[in-house]
Design a protein around this motif. Structure first.
Motif, short mmCIF file in Angstrom:
data_model
loop_
_atom_site.label_atom_id
_atom_site.label_comp_id
_atom_site.label_asym_id
_atom_site.label_seq_id
_atom_site.Cartn_x
_atom_site.Cartn_y
_atom_site.Cartn_z
N ALA A 1 0.77 -1.19 0.23
CA ALA A 1 -0.11 -0.22 -0.06
C ALA A 1 1.02 1.30 -0.08
O ALA A 1 0.37 2.38 -0.28
N THR A 2 1.99 1.24 0.33
CA THR A 2 2.94 2.28 0.40
C THR A 2 4.28 2.26 -0.56
O THR A 2 4.78 1.04 -0.61
N VAL A 3 4.79 3.24 -1.01
CA VAL A 3 5.98 3.37 -1.49
C VAL A 3 7.00 2.81 -0.73
O VAL A 3 8.14 2.29 -1.20
N ASP B 1 11.40 -6.51 -18.21
CA ASP B 1 12.08 -7.03 -16.96
C ASP B 1 10.79 -8.05 -16.16
O ASP B 1 11.23 -8.86 -15.43
N LEU B 2 9.69 -7.74 -16.24
CA LEU B 2 8.76 -8.12 -15.65
C LEU B 2 8.40 -9.61 -16.24
O LEU B 2 8.07 -10.52 -15.47
N ASP B 3 8.61 -9.64 -17.52
CA ASP B 3 8.37 -11.02 -18.09
C ASP B 3 9.32 -12.09 -17.68
O ASP B 3 9.01 -13.21 -17.63
N ASP B 4 10.50 -11.60 -17.12
CA ASP B 4 11.60 -12.75 -16.87
C ASP B 4 11.46 -12.99 -15.47
O ASP B 4 12.42 -13.62 -14.60
N ALA B 5 10.70 -12.06 -14.38
CA ALA B 5 10.80 -12.02 -12.97
C ALA B 5 9.96 -13.12 -12.43
O ALA B 5 8.93 -13.48 -12.84
N ASP B 6 10.56 -13.85 -11.35
CA ASP B 6 9.78 -14.69 -10.48
C ASP B 6 8.75 -14.07 -9.60
O ASP B 6 7.85 -14.44 -9.29
N ILE B 7 9.40 -12.99 -9.04
CA ILE B 7 8.92 -12.04 -8.15
C ILE B 7 8.47 -10.53 -8.71
O ILE B 7 9.74 -10.11 -8.94
N ILE B 8 7.38 -10.27 -8.68
CA ILE B 8 7.02 -8.87 -9.07
C ILE B 8 6.70 -8.08 -7.93
O ILE B 8 5.59 -8.49 -7.15
N VAL B 9 7.09 -6.83 -7.76
CA VAL B 9 6.76 -5.80 -6.74
C VAL B 9 5.81 -4.70 -7.22
O VAL B 9 6.08 -4.32 -8.16
N ALA B 10 4.64 -4.86 -6.80
CA ALA B 10 3.68 -3.89 -7.28
C ALA B 10 2.96 -3.07 -6.15
O ALA B 10 3.49 -3.21 -4.95
N ASN B 11 2.02 -2.29 -6.33
CA ASN B 11 1.09 -1.73 -5.31
C ASN B 11 -0.28 -1.98 -5.59
O ASN B 11 -0.66 -2.48 -6.67
N HIS B 12 -1.10 -2.02 -4.60
CA HIS B 12 -2.48 -2.24 -4.80
C HIS B 12 -3.27 -1.45 -5.87
O HIS B 12 -4.22 -2.22 -6.42
N ASP B 13 -2.87 -0.29 -5.91
CA ASP B 13 -3.52 0.54 -7.28
C ASP B 13 -3.30 -0.27 -8.72
O ASP B 13 -4.39 -0.72 -9.40
N GLU C 1 9.97 -0.01 -1.45
CA GLU C 1 11.42 0.34 -1.61
C GLU C 1 12.16 -0.46 -0.76
O GLU C 1 13.13 -1.05 -1.10
N GLN C 2 11.66 -0.72 0.49
CA GLN C 2 12.07 -1.82 1.42
C GLN C 2 12.35 -3.41 0.64
O GLN C 2 13.29 -3.92 0.99
N LEU C 3 11.13 -3.57 -0.06
CA LEU C 3 11.19 -4.95 -0.79
C LEU C 3 12.43 -4.87 -1.70
O LEU C 3 13.17 -5.86 -1.73
N MET C 4 12.46 -4.13 -2.54
CA MET C 4 13.47 -3.82 -3.86
C MET C 4 14.74 -3.81 -3.18
O MET C 4 15.80 -4.20 -3.86
N MET C 5 15.10 -2.77 -2.31
CA MET C 5 16.48 -2.61 -1.78
C MET C 5 16.93 -3.44 -0.90
O MET C 5 18.19 -3.46 -0.80
N LYS C 6 16.32 -3.84 0.11
CA LYS C 6 16.56 -4.84 1.19
C LYS C 6 16.08 -6.00 1.29
O LYS C 6 17.14 -6.92 0.91
N ASP C 7 14.90 -6.44 1.30
CA ASP C 7 14.48 -7.88 1.61
C ASP C 7 14.78 -8.64 0.53
O ASP C 7 14.84 -9.71 0.84
N LEU C 8 14.40 -8.41 -0.68
CA LEU C 8 14.80 -9.29 -1.80
C LEU C 8 16.11 -9.61 -2.09
O LEU C 8 16.58 -10.88 -2.31
N PRO C 9 16.83 -8.50 -2.06
CA PRO C 9 18.37 -8.96 -2.13
C PRO C 9 18.97 -9.66 -1.06
O PRO C 9 19.66 -10.59 -1.15
#
Length: 714
Positions: free
Chosen positions: A92-94, A225-237, A98-106
């Protein structure tokens, strides 16, 4: 089924991560991993991989410190791989994105020692459109824009100043040199909406492969990049927008997707907002008159296309009809609402709500006429949009050139989108409210329109349950909802009802690792009064802040009313006011940075915030030692959607206060107290300045749903 091989993969990834990070397993986290694995692993499928049965939705409430991100990722990824599905993590929040992309997933990649690809998904409007950028720069080179485009640019307040042109030139250089990826969020400075709007596009305006810049397009590069991704980070909207287009447009096909909704308690409200509509009468008359004024120019520019000319020749009659119908509608709405502009101020807009969603027959008749007229306008503009898109296709043999197509398409699609939006709204107003059918909330708001006033006509569903059930839960392969606040008053009834969850959805509450009793105090002052005594309550807040708040500590004061927050500020001594950081006076990011800087300098700092500061604010340690909640956060009593829902519940023999108001307040209160302890070592105090938790029956219910802080009535 959950095979031994999948179980082994989950256990291996989890234990490897903990070992490499030198962490201990958390009980709640292990429970969460197990529940998600059982649900997703138990989904039955046919030979082609499509879901055929079994529970496929899992809702897990996990408090701060549980480590829910690791839990849902490490449980879902092996199952998704085994089932040949992809994961969409929606937030629900940016900040969480950012936390998922920059920290959690890496971190998961590195420390769990598993390989997977991940990508961030955004809508087209977050990316630079090279064609729009070229058009903006061509105007700056001395080429005079057509009268029509100039008129609409001025109406849209599109920025064509020298500073804006210099910015666009910088954007072009940065993008073409590879120093910028073309998305708004990674640009080095903040961008004003009118300035950015000129160089971006949307789903309707984009011509995809027909565009001359397709191969260099920022959006489609990211899409690859989405087509090759196993996990895609998006938002509710974005998820809701994709589903409303049928699914699989930007994100993967729902039947091949496992959705994970972090901050899942926001999903029902996001869905309601997504399907709501509004229409400003005077503002709409303005763009309709601009279109009428521009017909000669449009004929001159696009007259070589016979199909477009045929549409343009039919527009005057439609536009004249719409002008007359909207003028009649404006007069009727003024007679119904009897608004007084003198009652307007910066924070309050007069609202007239139609009880039970029922509008007068005269308005239904006008709405039907407007629906028909806007349908005709939509049809003509849709043909024009198609012809302009064809002009950009070298195989279409169009009568107009590609350059003209690119130049006029954004205007045509913008007008078509506005016409479609208007048609949708008046369609909802033209439907008589049937008995025993959940109503649509309908209301009118008096708005400022530059130097004049305007009437805004609005409508909204009062529940998203049916929409989410049909467009999300039914078609998706599987889904997980996770949040610190999925239950209300100790049950999942609220989220089940509002989100339309299937009856067989698995639900679980996992314990937090925090020692709330030792590390936190919930204080209720005995002299706290009932906030319905507004002036007395305001004075009590002022006294409490002066006498009980340590100005050397990090403090957050949460208000439910902007007006009361201002009244408190006005009554506090000037010396104290100078130490307070106030929401609205600064952006959230700047305010939090200043707060942290003050604490780092051992100066102490006090934040005054509203509802948005009661959730998603992460101030661990000394950054926050005291949370002051001025009152139980009941919803605003005059919200049109909430009031219409309340009427519907009453009509069916229910009690809206106990069924809606108290459960909603419970969730908001849990979120608010959740600001205090962000790590296992944090300590501090919460003060609730609302006597009703001691005197009202529902007060006990609210207190019992809070974490087990040590309670003090003083």
């Amino acid at each position: 089924m959950l095979t031994d091989a999948i179980k082994s993969d989950i256990q291996s990834a989890y234990s490897t991560f903990l070992k490499n990070r030198q962490l201990r397993a958390r009980h709640g986290q292990r429970l969460m991993v197990a529940q998600i694995a059982r649900t997703l692993g138990g989904i039955k499928t046919c030979s082609d991989g499509n879901r055929t049965g079994g529970p496929h939705i899992c809702a897990v409430e996990a408090g701060t410190g549980t480590g829910k991100t690791l839990a849902y990722l490490v449980a879902a990824l092996p199952i998704a791989r085994a089932r040949d599905k992809r994961i969409v993590v929606s937030t629900a929040t940016v900040a969480l994105q950012e936390q998922l992309m920059m920290k959690d997933l890496p971190d998961l990649q590195k420390h769990a020692e598993i390989h997977f690809k991940y990508a961030l998904a955004k809508g087209r409007s977050r990316y630079l459109c090279l064609s729009r950028l070229e058009q903006s720069l061509e105007v700056s080179d001395g080429e005079q824009a057509q009268t029509t485009l100039s008129l609409f640019d001025e109406w849209l307040q599109t920025n064509t100043s020298k500073d804006a042109i210099a910015l666009y030139q910088d954007m072009a250089q940065q993008y073409l040199s590879g120093k910028w990826l073309g998305d708004r969020d990674s640009w080095k400075d903040s961008l004003e909406e009118p300035t950015w709007r000129r160089v971006t596009t949307d789903h309707q305006q984009c011509t995809n492969r027909r565009c001359s810049n397709f191969s260099a397009c920022a959006f489609f590069k990211a899409r690859n990049d989405l087509d090759d991704a196993d996990i895609i980070v998006a938002n509710h909207d974005l998820v809701l927008a994709d589903l409303s287009l049928g699914g699989g447009v930007v994100l993967p096909d729902p039947k091949d997707t496992i959705y994970i909704f972090d901050e899942g308690h926001h999903l029902p409200d996001k869905a309601i907002d997504h399907f709501a509509g509004s229409f400003r009468i005077n503002a709409s008359l303005q763009w309709l008159r601009l279109l009428k004024k521009s017909l000669t120019d449009l004929n001159a520019e696009l007259g070589r296309d016979e199909m477009i000319v045929r549409q343009l020749n039919q527009l005057p009659e439609i536009l004249n009809t719409l002008e007359a119908e909207l003028a009649e509608c404006y007069r009727l709405l003024h007679a119904i609402t009897q608004f007084s502009p003198e009652n307007m101020d910066r924070d309050v807009r007069p609202v007239y709500r139609f009880e039970k969603g029922i509008v007068p027959e005269a308005l239904v008749a006008i709405a039907m006429n407007l629906k028909i007229s806007f349908a005709s306008l939509c049809q003509k503009l849709e043909v024009m949009v198609k012809q302009l898109k064809d002009a950009m296709d070298p195989d279409a043999n169009s009568a107009i050139g590609k350059a003209e197509g690119e130049q006029w398409l954004p205007l045509a699609t913008m007008l078509h989108a506005r016409a479609v939006s208007a048609w949708e709204l008046w369609s909802m107003y033209s439907q008589p409210q049937a008995e025993d059918v959940m109503p649509i909330a309908r209301w009118i708001t008096l708005q400022n329109q530059q130097v004049d006033i305007d009437l805004e006509v609005s409508c909204s569903p009062i529940s998203a349950a049916g929409t989410l059930a049909s467009k999300l839960w039914q078609p998706c392969f599987g889904a997980v909802l996770s949040s610190a606040t999925l239950t209300a008053l100790g049950t999942f009834d609220r989220i089940r009802t509002r989100a339309g969850l299937p009856e067989d959805a698995d639900c679980l509450v996992v314990p937090s690792p925090f020692d709330f009793n030792s590390n936190g105090v919930l204080e209720i002052p005995t002299h706290a009064c009932d906030p319905t005594q507004v002036e007395l309550h305001t004075q009590q807040i002022v006294r409490y802040l002066q006498d009980e708040v340590d100005d050397k500590l990090g403090t957050l004061v949460l208000f439910s009313s902007r007006r009361q927050m201002k009244d408190v500020l006005e009554q506090l001594p000037a010396k104290m006011v100078n130490e307070i950081l106030v929401q609205d006076e600064l952006t959230k990011q700047v305010l939090l940075e200043r707060h942290r800087t003050r604490i780092d300098k051992k100066q102490g700092s006090i934040i005054f915030g509203l509802a948005s500061f009661a959730e998603g604010i992460d101030l661990p340690g000394d950054y926050l030692r005291h949370v002051v909640i001025t009152r139980i956060p009941f919803s605003v009593p005059d919200d049109p959607v909430e009031r219409t829902l309340s009427e519907w519940i009453e009509q069916r023999g229910g009690n809206p206060f106990l069924q809606i108001t108290v459960p909603d307040a419970s969730i908001r209160l849990v979120q608010a107290v959740g600001r205090l302890l962000r790590t296992e070592s944090d300590t501090g105090k919460i003060s609730l300045l609302d006597r009703r938790v001691l005197t009202k029956r529902y007060g006990t219910q609210l207190l019992n749903t809070l974490p087990p802080f040590r309670r003090v009535v003083c």
